[in-house]
Design an enzyme around this catalytic site. Structure first.
Site, PDB file in Angstrom:
ATOM      1  N   GLU A 279     -39.580 -37.830  59.765  1.00  0.00           N
ATOM      2  CA  GLU A 279     -39.763 -36.887  58.545  1.00  0.00           C
ATOM      3  C   GLU A 279     -40.795 -35.653  59.011  1.00  0.00           C
ATOM      4  O   GLU A 279     -40.630 -34.824  58.440  1.00  0.00           O
ATOM      5  CB  GLU A 279     -40.293 -37.738  57.596  1.00  0.00           C
ATOM      6  CG  GLU A 279     -39.746 -38.112  56.305  1.00  0.00           C
ATOM      7  CD  GLU A 279     -39.029 -37.225  55.396  1.00  0.00           C
ATOM      8  OE1 GLU A 279     -39.766 -36.380  54.993  1.00  0.00           O
ATOM      9  OE2 GLU A 279     -37.805 -36.997  55.543  1.00  0.00           O
TER      10      GLU A 279
ATOM     11  N   TYR B  81     -45.718 -37.468  52.426  1.00  0.00           N
ATOM     12  CA  TYR B  81     -45.220 -38.630  53.369  1.00  0.00           C
ATOM     13  C   TYR B  81     -45.272 -38.214  54.857  1.00  0.00           C
ATOM     14  O   TYR B  81     -45.886 -38.581  55.768  1.00  0.00           O
ATOM     15  CB  TYR B  81     -44.136 -39.312  53.194  1.00  0.00           C
ATOM     16  CG  TYR B  81     -43.634 -40.148  54.222  1.00  0.00           C
ATOM     17  CD1 TYR B  81     -44.144 -41.699  54.473  1.00  0.00           C
ATOM     18  CD2 TYR B  81     -42.604 -39.921  55.208  1.00  0.00           C
ATOM     19  CE1 TYR B  81     -43.919 -42.412  55.447  1.00  0.00           C
ATOM     20  CE2 TYR B  81     -42.471 -41.006  56.094  1.00  0.00           C
ATOM     21  CZ  TYR B  81     -42.710 -42.247  56.403  1.00  0.00           C
ATOM     22  OH  TYR B  81     -42.320 -43.004  57.316  1.00  0.00           O
TER      23      TYR B  81
ATOM     24  N   SER C  19     -42.778 -40.982  62.498  1.00  0.00           N
ATOM     25  CA  SER C  19     -41.153 -40.701  61.724  1.00  0.00           C
ATOM     26  C   SER C  19     -40.886 -39.346  62.073  1.00  0.00           C
ATOM     27  O   SER C  19     -41.283 -38.168  62.078  1.00  0.00           O
ATOM     28  CB  SER C  19     -41.647 -40.663  60.321  1.00  0.00           C
ATOM     29  OG  SER C  19     -40.488 -40.545  59.484  1.00  0.00           O
TER      30      SER C  19
HETATM   31  P1  NAP Z   1     -41.461 -50.905  54.660  1.00  0.00           P
HETATM   32  O1  NAP Z   1     -40.597 -51.980  54.722  1.00  0.00           O
HETATM   33  O2  NAP Z   1     -41.783 -50.007  53.675  1.00  0.00           O
HETATM   34  O3  NAP Z   1     -42.774 -51.953  54.852  1.00  0.00           O
HETATM   35  C1  NAP Z   1     -43.905 -51.238  54.924  1.00  0.00           C
HETATM   36  C2  NAP Z   1     -45.261 -52.427  54.982  1.00  0.00           C
HETATM   37  O4  NAP Z   1     -46.294 -51.680  54.613  1.00  0.00           O
HETATM   38  C3  NAP Z   1     -44.864 -53.667  54.202  1.00  0.00           C
HETATM   39  O5  NAP Z   1     -45.355 -54.430  55.074  1.00  0.00           O
HETATM   40  C4  NAP Z   1     -46.019 -53.156  53.205  1.00  0.00           C
HETATM   41  O6  NAP Z   1     -46.533 -54.225  52.294  1.00  0.00           O
HETATM   42  C5  NAP Z   1     -47.143 -52.494  54.025  1.00  0.00           C
HETATM   43  N1  NAP Z   1     -48.110 -52.078  53.064  1.00  0.00           N
HETATM   44  C6  NAP Z   1     -47.908 -50.804  52.334  1.00  0.00           C
HETATM   45  N2  NAP Z   1     -49.084 -50.606  51.816  1.00  0.00           N
HETATM   46  C7  NAP Z   1     -49.910 -51.409  52.075  1.00  0.00           C
HETATM   47  C8  NAP Z   1     -51.518 -51.568  51.958  1.00  0.00           C
HETATM   48  N3  NAP Z   1     -51.993 -50.654  51.281  1.00  0.00           N
HETATM   49  N4  NAP Z   1     -52.032 -52.728  52.599  1.00  0.00           N
HETATM   50  C9  NAP Z   1     -51.420 -53.305  53.444  1.00  0.00           C
HETATM   51  N5  NAP Z   1     -50.030 -53.106  53.723  1.00  0.00           N
HETATM   52  C10 NAP Z   1     -49.450 -52.349  53.082  1.00  0.00           C
HETATM   53  O7  NAP Z   1     -41.276 -49.794  55.941  1.00  0.00           O
HETATM   54  P2  NAP Z   1     -40.378 -49.862  57.071  1.00  0.00           P
HETATM   55  O8  NAP Z   1     -38.929 -49.633  56.875  1.00  0.00           O
HETATM   56  O9  NAP Z   1     -40.353 -51.615  57.751  1.00  0.00           O
HETATM   57  O10 NAP Z   1     -40.951 -49.264  58.351  1.00  0.00           O
HETATM   58  C11 NAP Z   1     -42.072 -49.483  59.125  1.00  0.00           C
HETATM   59  C12 NAP Z   1     -43.144 -48.280  59.501  1.00  0.00           C
HETATM   60  O11 NAP Z   1     -42.331 -47.124  60.286  1.00  0.00           O
HETATM   61  C13 NAP Z   1     -43.418 -47.565  58.372  1.00  0.00           C
HETATM   62  O12 NAP Z   1     -44.899 -47.105  58.656  1.00  0.00           O
HETATM   63  C14 NAP Z   1     -42.582 -46.475  58.124  1.00  0.00           C
HETATM   64  O13 NAP Z   1     -43.387 -45.248  57.498  1.00  0.00           O
HETATM   65  C15 NAP Z   1     -42.382 -45.967  59.567  1.00  0.00           C
HETATM   66  N6  NAP Z   1     -40.908 -45.507  59.658  1.00  0.00           N
HETATM   67  C16 NAP Z   1     -39.888 -46.144  59.272  1.00  0.00           C
HETATM   68  C17 NAP Z   1     -38.454 -45.696  59.298  1.00  0.00           C
HETATM   69  C18 NAP Z   1     -37.346 -46.252  58.721  1.00  0.00           C
HETATM   70  O14 NAP Z   1     -36.074 -45.651  58.758  1.00  0.00           O
HETATM   71  N7  NAP Z   1     -37.386 -47.611  58.492  1.00  0.00           N
HETATM   72  C19 NAP Z   1     -38.448 -44.418  60.066  1.00  0.00           C
HETATM   73  C20 NAP Z   1     -39.508 -43.903  60.478  1.00  0.00           C
HETATM   74  C21 NAP Z   1     -40.718 -44.509  60.430  1.00  0.00           C
HETATM   75  P3  NAP Z   1     -45.567 -55.381  51.302  1.00  0.00           P
HETATM   76  O15 NAP Z   1     -44.383 -55.619  51.834  1.00  0.00           O
HETATM   77  O16 NAP Z   1     -46.620 -55.779  50.573  1.00  0.00           O
HETATM   78  O17 NAP Z   1     -45.053 -53.833  50.449  1.00  0.00           O
HETATM   79  O1  G4F Z   2     -33.472 -43.565  52.119  1.00  0.00           O
HETATM   80  P1  G4F Z   2     -34.136 -42.234  51.926  1.00  0.00           P
HETATM   81  O2  G4F Z   2     -35.113 -42.595  50.745  1.00  0.00           O
HETATM   82  O3  G4F Z   2     -34.952 -42.295  53.169  1.00  0.00           O
HETATM   83  P2  G4F Z   2     -35.726 -41.163  53.603  1.00  0.00           P
HETATM   84  O4  G4F Z   2     -36.372 -40.210  52.673  1.00  0.00           O
HETATM   85  O5  G4F Z   2     -34.822 -40.240  55.034  1.00  0.00           O
HETATM   86  O6  G4F Z   2     -36.983 -41.556  54.569  1.00  0.00           O
HETATM   87  C1  G4F Z   2     -36.675 -42.945  55.277  1.00  0.00           C
HETATM   88  O7  G4F Z   2     -36.568 -42.649  56.516  1.00  0.00           O
HETATM   89  C2  G4F Z   2     -37.755 -41.784  57.215  1.00  0.00           C
HETATM   90  C3  G4F Z   2     -37.438 -41.425  58.642  1.00  0.00           C
HETATM   91  O8  G4F Z   2     -36.805 -40.086  58.659  1.00  0.00           O
HETATM   92  C4  G4F Z   2     -38.841 -42.857  57.200  1.00  0.00           C
HETATM   93  F1  G4F Z   2     -40.126 -42.308  57.820  1.00  0.00           F
HETATM   94  C5  G4F Z   2     -39.139 -43.158  55.939  1.00  0.00           C
HETATM   95  O9  G4F Z   2     -40.236 -43.982  55.797  1.00  0.00           O
HETATM   96  C6  G4F Z   2     -38.157 -43.869  55.132  1.00  0.00           C
HETATM   97  O10 G4F Z   2     -37.666 -44.952  55.816  1.00  0.00           O
HETATM   98  O11 G4F Z   2     -33.465 -41.228  51.615  1.00  0.00           O
HETATM   99  C7  G4F Z   2     -32.601 -40.604  52.400  1.00  0.00           C
HETATM  100  C8  G4F Z   2     -31.905 -39.206  51.822  1.00  0.00           C
HETATM  101  C9  G4F Z   2     -32.770 -38.347  51.560  1.00  0.00           C
HETATM  102  O12 G4F Z   2     -32.211 -36.835  51.722  1.00  0.00           O
HETATM  103  C10 G4F Z   2     -32.865 -38.554  49.712  1.00  0.00           C
HETATM  104  O13 G4F Z   2     -32.835 -37.128  49.024  1.00  0.00           O
HETATM  105  O14 G4F Z   2     -31.021 -39.839  50.779  1.00  0.00           O
HETATM  106  C11 G4F Z   2     -31.093 -38.995  49.755  1.00  0.00           C
HETATM  107  N1  G4F Z   2     -30.878 -39.594  48.399  1.00  0.00           N
HETATM  108  C12 G4F Z   2     -30.103 -39.366  47.555  1.00  0.00           C
HETATM  109  N2  G4F Z   2     -29.983 -40.068  46.515  1.00  0.00           N
HETATM  110  C13 G4F Z   2     -31.725 -40.532  47.948  1.00  0.00           C
HETATM  111  C14 G4F Z   2     -31.097 -40.875  46.518  1.00  0.00           C
HETATM  112  N3  G4F Z   2     -32.783 -41.488  48.337  1.00  0.00           N
HETATM  113  C15 G4F Z   2     -33.325 -42.493  47.886  1.00  0.00           C
HETATM  114  N4  G4F Z   2     -34.074 -43.192  48.169  1.00  0.00           N
HETATM  115  N5  G4F Z   2     -32.582 -42.743  46.318  1.00  0.00           N
HETATM  116  C16 G4F Z   2     -31.692 -42.040  45.846  1.00  0.00           C
HETATM  117  O15 G4F Z   2     -31.233 -42.258  44.721  1.00  0.00           O
END
Ligand code: NAP
Ligand code: G4F
Length: 362
Positions: A133, A154, A131
């Site tokens: 992050e 995280y 990520s």
């Molecule tokens: P997500 O929608 O939150 O999906 C996370 C998945 O992990 C869900 O299927 C969830 O199951 C499963 N999970 C959580 N805890 C578990 C456990 N204890 N045992 C088995 N399964 C579990 O995340 P995403 O946005 O698709 O992201 C996919 C991956 O990419 C994650 O590793 C995330 O950290 C990483 N990532 C995401 C982003 C982004 O912007 N989306 C960016 C960089 C990296 P449930 O459906 O049952 O909750």
């Molecule tokens: O949507 P966010 O919660 O995403 P964040 O923290 O960037 O993390 C996501 O992206 C990562 C990749 O860079 C992934 F690895 C991670 O798994 C996840 O998918 O927050 C985005 C920004 C942050 O700066 C947060 O402080 O939005 C700001 N924010 C402001 N108000 C909020 C809120 N975020 C959330 N979730 N909720 C709020 O009310």
């Protein structure tokens, strides 16, 4: 024989899109889901066929990332050629409240996957969901050479997974690729991430169901892209001759404030009349500015995203309007119909979108 892939946590945003992409490419797809007292397969329902049906290619298995029994037995029995390790406790703010659990599920689980593959002796390619992050406090632009400075439990847990992936690559010659992905969103994004929180609120305000939206830090800047295009990038990483790490992102960053302005304006609303700051949504440490330099992915994977920031929000607002029974405003829908062939949003296939995005990238 179809190629076989295993997706840890197929029920998430990326897992569901990736399953769709792989099925469209002819793969047999196995996915791990965790047992829940209510259905957690909403993002997959349109794909699922009874495994008894001739030709079924999607198979779901119960498992939990906190324990490697299912991982090990699936790797032996399924013998996947590709594993996409996507499962995680993926919410940054939650990771401050549950740091130990996040270390276990987001960090250590990556080791469980790698070790299960190593012990099985099976040759398969592994994708590790790293990520942006992990860059945390490092100023933009961030790329594969940038210094890591995670600012949340995280981010630290993801960095552990990243280094384990590299370590297994170097120590055992395993094919393990880190995809360092910047934020990617969609109508399937979890409702507590900020983009979806905003686009759902816009739809509910249009419907007259609420007036206010409470957010935390409005000044943080993120590089937001469209999730289906990112799962195409994951797949490409595993088709390379050798395993490497790749940054995926759009190269354009916007603040949460700008995101609100654009999403509300699309629906003809002034965000300042509806958004209020509530400190409970702030984090103990913030990541201020993430913006990708994805030139390596452009060069070596021929990957470049076609959906830009405002278009992404139009797609999401349209989908959220439709999901509560209102007519979509249409720009998001038209954009995908015009540029990407038929688009069916939440409940059905995006394969056509992915296919078009993939050919656009070449
Ligand atoms: P997500 O929608 O939150 O999906 C996370 C998945 O992990 C869900 O299927 C969830 O199951 C499963 N999970 C959580 N805890 C578990 C456990 N204890 N045992 C088995 N399964 C579990 O995340 P995403 O946005 O698709 O992201 C996919 C991956 O990419 C994650 O590793 C995330 O950290 C990483 N990532 C995401 C982003 C982004 O912007 N989306 C960016 C960089 C990296 P449930 O459906 O049952 O909750
Ligand atoms: O949507 P966010 O919660 O995403 P964040 O923290 O960037 O993390 C996501 O992206 C990562 C990749 O860079 C992934 F690895 C991670 O798994 C996840 O998918 O927050 C985005 C920004 C942050 O700066 C947060 O402080 O939005 C700001 N924010 C402001 N108000 C909020 C809120 N975020 C959330 N979730 N909720 C709020 O009310």
């Amino acid at each position: 024989m179809p190629r076989r892939a295993l997706i840890t946590s197929i029920t998430g945003q990326d897992g569901s899109y990736l399953a769709e992409l792989l099925l469209a490419k002819g793969y047999e797809v196995h996915g791990i889901i965790r047992r829940a007292s209510s259905f957690n397969t909403g993002r997959l329902e349109h794909l699922y066929h009874d495994p008894h049906d001739a030709g079924a290619r999607l198979f779901l298995h119960y498992g939990d990332l906190g324990c490697d029994e299912q991982l090990t037995s699936l790797i032996y029995s399924v013998r996947p050629e590709e594993i996409y390790h996507l499962g995680a406790q993926s919410h940054v703010k939650v990771s401050f409240e549950l740091p130990q659990y996040t270390g276990e599920i987001t960090g250590l689980a990556s080791l469980r996957v790698l070790e299960a593959v190593r012990r099985s002796g099976i040759r398969c390619r592994v994708y590790q969901a790293s990520s942006s992050e992990m860059f945390g406090g490092t100023p933009p632009l961030q790329n594969e050479e940038s210094v890591f400075h995670p600012r949340s439990p995280y981010g630290v847990a993801k960095l552990y997974g990243y280094w384990m992936a590299r370590s297994y690559r170097e120590a055992y010659g395993m094919f393990v690729a880190n995809g360092i992905l910047f934020n990617h969103e969609s109508p399937r994004r979890g409702p507590t991430f900020v983009t979806r929180k905003v686009t759902r609120a816009v739809a509910e305000i249009v419907a007259g169901r609420r007036q206010k939206l409470y957010l935390g830090n409005l000044e943080a800047r993120r590089d937001w892209g469209y999730a289906p295009e990112y799962v195409e990038g994951m797949w490409r990483m595993l088709q390379q001759e050798s395993a490497e790490d790749f940054v995926l992102g759009t190269g354009e960053a916007h603040s949460v404030r700008e995101m609100c302005e654009a999403a509300f304006a699309y629906a003809g609303l002034d965000w300042r009349e509806h958004v209020e700051v509530d400190p409970q949504y702030r984090r103990p440490a913030e990541v201020d500015w993430l913006c990708a330099d994805a030139s390596k992915a452009r060069r070596e994977l021929c990957w470049s995203p076609a959906i830009a920031f405002r278009e992404l929000l139009q797609i999401m607002v349209d989908a959220d309007l439709e999901s509560i029974g209102l007519r979509p405003l249409g720009a998001g829908q038209r954009l995908l119909e015009r540029g990407f062939a038929p688009w069916h949003r939440w409940q059905s296939s995006v394969s056509a979108v992915l296919a078009a995005a993939s050919s656009a990238a070449h």
